[in-house]
Design a protein around this motif. Sequence first.
Motif: not given
Lengths: 305, 117
Positions: B4-7, B9-10, B12-13, B15-16
């Motif tokens: 998975l590409s680094q980001h 704000r990962l 924060a995701l 919690s999905l």
Amino acid sequence: MTSRSPEQCFASYRSIILDFADFCEKLRHPLPVHLRINTLKALVTETCLRLTRLGIQWILEDPIDIVLRVRNGVRPGHLREYSLGHLHSQAFSSVLAGLILDPKPASLVLDLCAAPGSKTTLLAQLMRNNGVIVANEKNPTRLIPLRTNLKRLGVTNTISVCYPGQHFPKLLAFDRVLVDVPCSGEGTLRTGPDGTLRWSGQSGSRLPSLQRELLLRAFDLLAPNGILVYSTCTYNPDENESVVQCLLDNRPASIEPISLDIPHAPGLERWQEITYDPSIRLCWRIYPHQLDTVGFFLARVGRAN
Amino acid sequence: MWLLSQHSRLPALASLRVESVGLPLLRQVNTYLKPTTAALQVFGNYATRNVVNLASSQLTELVANGILTSDFAFSSGYVIVETEGIIIGCALYLPGRLISQFPRHLFTAQTWEDLSK
């Protein structure tokens, strides 16, 4: 499939579609086949050369240099280049939805109604597999073609999730949001190879209500200074301008101009008894007699800081 | 194993309720890690060794039979299959034979016919 003529199907739009006779005439011809070159895995020039070598005639759709129009009769799914993820079958107008969203490589993007993933994979291509896309699809069975396409097209920057779009959790704000809503699909009505009119849409009076809920939630998930694109493949103003008007009435949204040089008609000023906000003229209506592809509606929405 | 590409704000995701992430990169087969065809088609062109370049007729045989009888100058292990400059996917090389690891759906009957063109 329908036994009615285009004139009968769209009689109520005679007053809003300029050159209505030309519009109906175009619907009597098959939809052209458009292929998007997936630059995550292939080069445009090499792919074009390979198609030429296979005897496939193509033209690049100006000014979009990643979309090819190929002669009718080509079955994209039968091409090796398709299986390898170098090509993806996608309507030209559908590509426009991704282009006007204009995601940046570092963007955090939400595709609220993502399956089967044509636009999601285009967004990944535009972002060069950087940033992150959250691809949401409420129907678990439709996650399968979404994941298949993500894998086939070599997408590494996407997370898939499964929520009803109108209830997507408000946990974070996105830089870009695409909301390509379920719609009546009137824009897909064209003559098929057997000479009969084909319509792959759905009907139901609940659609505008669902579309409003989806657009409002999509806007609530948009970061300040973010951009949202609302799109449908229908001509029905109740599913297009009226839904956008609902957004303008209920949220601090603005309609942004679309800066592409593509034939289109402006959004409507009024429909039946309703007069719309003047800014809705900035929305695009794509008609097949102006641009030979699936009929579409596009709205580029901004959120002020 | 997924890529998975680094980001920034990962987190924060997280919690999905996530169904899938990124691209499948490696799978464990017994005690070995096998690169996926999907990942090789994206990154295989960066490989500097263990790439086998097949003629179209050889690839056709590999796809049709699942195995290609031939000697290559590799030690046993997973290799990248390429033809005409295009990365096709992953195969397992054992002395004297190349065994397809391509997903079954990669080549339908129709695309398989196209391989000979």
